[in-house]
Every structure is written in structure tokens, then in C-alpha cells.
Scaffold this motif. Structure first.
Motif, PDB file in Angstrom:
ATOM      1  N   MET A 154       0.832  -1.200   0.000  1.00 39.98           N
ATOM      2  CA  MET A 154       0.000   0.000   0.000  1.00 39.98           C
ATOM      3  C   MET A 154       0.868   1.252   0.000  1.00 39.98           C
ATOM      4  N   GLU A 155       1.960   1.222   0.734  1.00 39.38           N
ATOM      5  CA  GLU A 155       2.898   2.353   0.730  1.00 39.38           C
ATOM      6  C   GLU A 155       3.512   2.531  -0.656  1.00 39.38           C
ATOM      7  N   ARG A 156       3.799   1.431  -1.322  1.00 45.73           N
ATOM      8  CA  ARG A 156       4.378   1.511  -2.671  1.00 45.73           C
ATOM      9  C   ARG A 156       3.384   2.106  -3.654  1.00 45.73           C
ATOM     10  N   VAL A 157       2.117   1.746  -3.499  1.00 46.73           N
ATOM     11  CA  VAL A 157       1.079   2.309  -4.361  1.00 46.73           C
ATOM     12  C   VAL A 157       1.036   3.826  -4.193  1.00 46.73           C
ATOM     13  N   LEU A 158       1.053   4.297  -2.953  1.00 48.38           N
ATOM     14  CA  LEU A 158       1.009   5.740  -2.709  1.00 48.38           C
ATOM     15  C   LEU A 158       2.295   6.421  -3.173  1.00 48.38           C
ATOM     16  N   ASP A 159       3.427   5.752  -2.994  1.00 42.48           N
ATOM     17  CA  ASP A 159       4.696   6.306  -3.513  1.00 42.48           C
ATOM     18  C   ASP A 159       4.588   6.543  -5.020  1.00 42.48           C
ATOM     19  N   ASN A 160       4.077   5.549  -5.724  1.00 43.79           N
ATOM     20  CA  ASN A 160       3.949   5.670  -7.178  1.00 43.79           C
ATOM     21  C   ASN A 160       3.021   6.809  -7.577  1.00 43.79           C
ATOM     22  N   LEU A 161       1.879   6.894  -6.923  1.00 41.79           N
ATOM     23  CA  LEU A 161       0.887   7.902  -7.298  1.00 41.79           C
ATOM     24  C   LEU A 161       1.327   9.312  -6.926  1.00 41.79           C
ATOM     25  N   ILE A 162       1.942   9.458  -5.758  1.00 36.54           N
ATOM     26  CA  ILE A 162       2.411  10.791  -5.349  1.00 36.54           C
ATOM     27  C   ILE A 162       3.571  11.241  -6.228  1.00 36.54           C
ATOM     28  N   SER A 163       4.515  10.328  -6.485  1.00 37.20           N
ATOM     29  CA  SER A 163       5.640  10.664  -7.372  1.00 37.20           C
ATOM     30  C   SER A 163       5.125  11.040  -8.760  1.00 37.20           C
ATOM     31  N   ASN A 164       4.131  10.310  -9.218  1.00 36.87           N
ATOM     32  CA  ASN A 164       3.524  10.575 -10.517  1.00 36.87           C
ATOM     33  C   ASN A 164       2.913  11.975 -10.560  1.00 36.87           C
ATOM     34  N   ALA A 165       2.181  12.326  -9.492  1.00 33.90           N
ATOM     35  CA  ALA A 165       1.533  13.638  -9.426  1.00 33.90           C
ATOM     36  C   ALA A 165       2.560  14.766  -9.374  1.00 33.90           C
ATOM     37  N   ILE A 166       3.649  14.552  -8.642  1.00 33.04           N
ATOM     38  CA  ILE A 166       4.697  15.577  -8.556  1.00 33.04           C
ATOM     39  C   ILE A 166       5.380  15.764  -9.911  1.00 33.04           C
ATOM     40  N   LYS A 167       5.675  14.649 -10.566  1.00 38.64           N
ATOM     41  CA  LYS A 167       6.414  14.715 -11.830  1.00 38.64           C
ATOM     42  C   LYS A 167       5.570  15.273 -12.960  1.00 38.64           C
ATOM     43  N   TYR A 168       4.342  14.738 -13.105  1.00 40.86           N
ATOM     44  CA  TYR A 168       3.534  15.104 -14.259  1.00 40.86           C
ATOM     45  C   TYR A 168       2.512  16.202 -13.973  1.00 40.86           C
ATOM     46  N   GLY A 169       2.358  16.539 -12.698  1.00 47.09           N
ATOM     47  CA  GLY A 169       1.468  17.635 -12.343  1.00 47.09           C
ATOM     48  C   GLY A 169       2.220  18.881 -11.943  1.00 47.09           C
ATOM     49  N   ALA A 170       3.499  18.935 -12.305  1.00 42.68           N
ATOM     50  CA  ALA A 170       4.361  20.046 -11.877  1.00 42.68           C
ATOM     51  C   ALA A 170       3.843  21.401 -12.352  1.00 42.68           C
ATOM     52  N   ASP A 171       3.208  21.432 -13.521  1.00 41.18           N
ATOM     53  CA  ASP A 171       2.694  22.699 -14.046  1.00 41.18           C
ATOM     54  C   ASP A 171       1.664  23.323 -13.117  1.00 41.18           C
ATOM     55  N   GLY A 172       0.888  22.485 -12.434  1.00 39.47           N
ATOM     56  CA  GLY A 172      -0.165  23.003 -11.563  1.00 39.47           C
ATOM     57  C   GLY A 172       0.307  23.381 -10.184  1.00 39.47           C
ATOM     58  N   LYS A 173       1.523  22.931  -9.795  1.00 43.81           N
ATOM     59  CA  LYS A 173       2.113  23.255  -8.491  1.00 43.81           C
ATOM     60  C   LYS A 173       1.170  22.933  -7.333  1.00 43.81           C
ATOM     61  N   MET A 174       0.481  21.820  -7.424  1.00 40.52           N
ATOM     62  CA  MET A 174      -0.464  21.454  -6.377  1.00 40.52           C
ATOM     63  C   MET A 174      -0.554  19.944  -6.245  1.00 40.52           C
ATOM     64  N   LEU A 175      -0.563  19.464  -5.017  1.00 41.32           N
ATOM     65  CA  LEU A 175      -0.758  18.044  -4.737  1.00 41.32           C
ATOM     66  C   LEU A 175      -1.877  17.902  -3.716  1.00 41.32           C
TER      67      LEU A 175
END
Length: 310
Positions: free
Chosen positions: A202-223
Motif C-alpha cells: 500500500m505504501e508503494r502504491v502511494l509512492d507511485n501515485l504521489i511521485s507521478n503527481a509531482i512529476k507530471y502535475g508540476a505545471d499546476g504546483k499542487m498536490l
């Protein structure tokens, strides 16, 4: 004498009727046989169409058409998997070749350029080491997915406090988010919610999703990270306000090895393994992952888990 004649005529008529009927059924079955042979040979998506009042032949045709549908579905799945495997091999080859080319180039420079000083050697070796780690990481993820999909990996399920996992992951990424000036929206209720999952996975799932949001959502500057629950399920929503995922890619974004310029399935050097592994892990724990995306407004991955009901 008249009665004998009538009986004889009726008998002959009946035999003629039965003969015609048998002949008609034979022709119908012969048509079905030839048509089915053609469908299989030409690999078309046709069905057997035959108008008959014979209920047995109708039932037979229905079952044959069901079998044809199933065969066509299997063939389509096989073709899809074959295309996926070809693309996987192409992607893996490209993603391994790129860092290996860098490694070979720098090792050749180290071996042949005697003018390099200690600091320069150290810098080059650092690059070589980094690229070697990329290759190892990619290979590890590839084999991890292979194990997950072949059911060789057992994931033990137990009662886990999802609130604590969410808080821990927010703290793990706090420094990264702060250094990149991300706005962070955290909605974790005071009431503890427990789910039937594997804590490590479960921690790995969240690591993947949060890292994904940071990397590909960088334009929005929001998590965003939200935890909520109903009577049967616990939901974790990881969101951002980045470029999002195009509508035409939503259906395939979790597919193995599916990559494209507008996709986010590039967590591991563009190999298309990241979101596939995430989805597989969630499903192995009896859950489901959903996606909704409005470019530059809200892109959210929702993990739906089975709630522990004590």
C-alpha cells in the motif's frame, strides 16, 4: 378399398413430407457447416444466420454463435497481447540501450583519456553509476510486473490503518514538495479508517501515485491527498492540477507498456510499467483504481479498498 387408398395416399404424403423436411434440415446443417468453416478460415467476425422453425437447429446455432463470439474474443486478446509484447520489447530495448550507450561512452573515455584528473574521473564514474542504477531499476520493475502477473508473488492481506499510511507518505514527500513550491491539500479525517491490504504494498502504491503527481502535475504546483470512507470501502484520492491525461488515453493509461507523449505511464524511464504495477498491486489486494482528469483543473487517481469491518 377406398379406405385403403386413402391410407396409402396419406402414408405416401407423410413419407414425402418427412423426406422433404429431412432434406431441408440436411441443407440447413450443410450451410451451417460451410459457413462456420468460412468464418474460421477467413477469421471474420460474422455470425451464422439461418432461418428455421426447428427448435433444435435454432438452439444449436445459438450455441455455435456463442462459441464463435468466444473464439473471436480470445483471438482479439491474443492479438492485443502480442502487440503489447512487441511494444514492450521495443521499449525495454530502447530504455536499456540509452543508459548503456552512456555507460560505454564514459567508460571508454575513462580508459583512453589519460589527461583526466581525479575530480574528473570521480564525476564521470558518478554518471556511470547513475546510469547503471537506471538499468537495474528498469530490469527489476520488469521482472516484478512479470511475477505479479504470473501469480508467483503472494501478497498477504491484513487490517491496516490507512490514516497512518497517508500521514507517513505526506511527511516522506514534504521536503520535495516544499522545495518545488507545491501547494498541498491534505484531507485526512480524525476518525481512523482501516482497510484489508498489505501495508508495504500500500505504501508503494502511494509512492507511485504521489511521485507521478509531482512529476507530471508540476505545471499546476499542487498536490492533493484525500482519505474518505463509506460503509464498505476506503478511498484514497491523489490529485494534481497539471496537464492531465487526454480523454483518448484514459482507457489505456493502465495498460502494460502503454506510453505516449500525453500519457503519464512513464514512471520508469518511459517503459510504461509504473501505473501498470500500481494497478496490479491494488487489484491483488482486492481493490480498484479509477482515473478522472480535467487538464489544468484536476487529475485524480482514486484507490478504492475493501474496508475492515470489525
Amino acid at each position: 378399398m377406398v379406405w385403403i387408398t386413402i391410407v396409402l395416399v396419406l402414408s405416401i404424403s407423410l413419407n414425402i413430407y418427412l423426406y422433404v423436411k429431412r432434406t431441408l434440415h440436411y441443407k440447413q446443417l450443410e450451410y451451417a457447416h460451410l459457413k462456420l468453416q468460412q468464418i474460421v478460415q477467413d477469421k471474420t467476425d460474422e455470425k451464422l444466420l439461418l432461418y428455421t422453425d426447428n427448435t433444435q437447429i435454432q438452439s444449436l446455432l445459438t450455441q455455435i454463435n456463442r462459441l464463435v463470439d468466444y473464439n473471436q474474443m480470445i483471438a482479439a486478446d491474443y492479438n492485443r497481447i502480442e502487440r503489447s509484447m512487441r511494444k514492450m520489447l521495443s521499449n525495454i530495448s530502447h530504455d536499456i540501450k540509452t543508459p548503456l550507450t552512456v555507460i560505454l561512452g564514459y567508460t571508454e573515455m575513462i580508459a583512453n583519456d589519460e589527461s583526466l584528473n581525479r575530480q574528473q574521473l570521480k564525476s564521470l564514474l558518478k554518471i556511470v553509476n547513475s546510469k547503471a542504477e537506471e538499468v537495474i531499476e528498469l530490469i527489476n520493475k520488469f521482472f516484478e510486473l512479470a511475477k505479479l502477473e504470473s501469480d508467483d508473488k503472494t501478497i498477504d492481506i491484513s487490517k491496516v490503518n490507512i490514516n497512518e499510511i497517508c500521514r507517513k507518505k505526506v511527511l516522506d514527500y514534504y521536503d520535495i514538495l516544499s522545495s518545488r513550491d507545491f501547494e498541498v491539500s491534505i484531507l485526512i479525517p480524525e476518525e481512523n479508517h482501516y482497510a484489508l491490504v498489505n501495508e508495504i504494498e500500500m505504501e508503494r502504491v502511494l509512492d507511485n501515485l504521489i511521485s507521478n503527481a509531482i512529476k507530471y502535475g508540476a505545471d499546476g504546483k499542487m498536490l492533493g491527498l484525500e482519505l474518505k470512507a463509506d460503509k464498505k470501502h476506503v478511498y484514497i484520492v491523489v490529485s494534481d492540477k497539471g496537464k492531465g491525461i487526454n480523454e483518448i488515453h484514459k482507457e489505456h493509461v493502465f495498460d502494460r507498456m502503454y506510453t505516449m507523449d500525453d500519457s503519464r505511464n512513464n514512471l520508469y524511464q518511459g517503459s510504461g510499467l509504473g501505473l501498470t504495477i500500481t494497478k496490479t498491486l491494488v487489484e491483488k489486494m482486492g481493490g480498484e483504481i479509477l482515473l478522472e482528469s480535467m487538464p489544468y483543473e484536476r487529475t485524480a487517481f482514486t484507490v478504492k479498498l475493501n474496508k475492515f469491518i470489525g
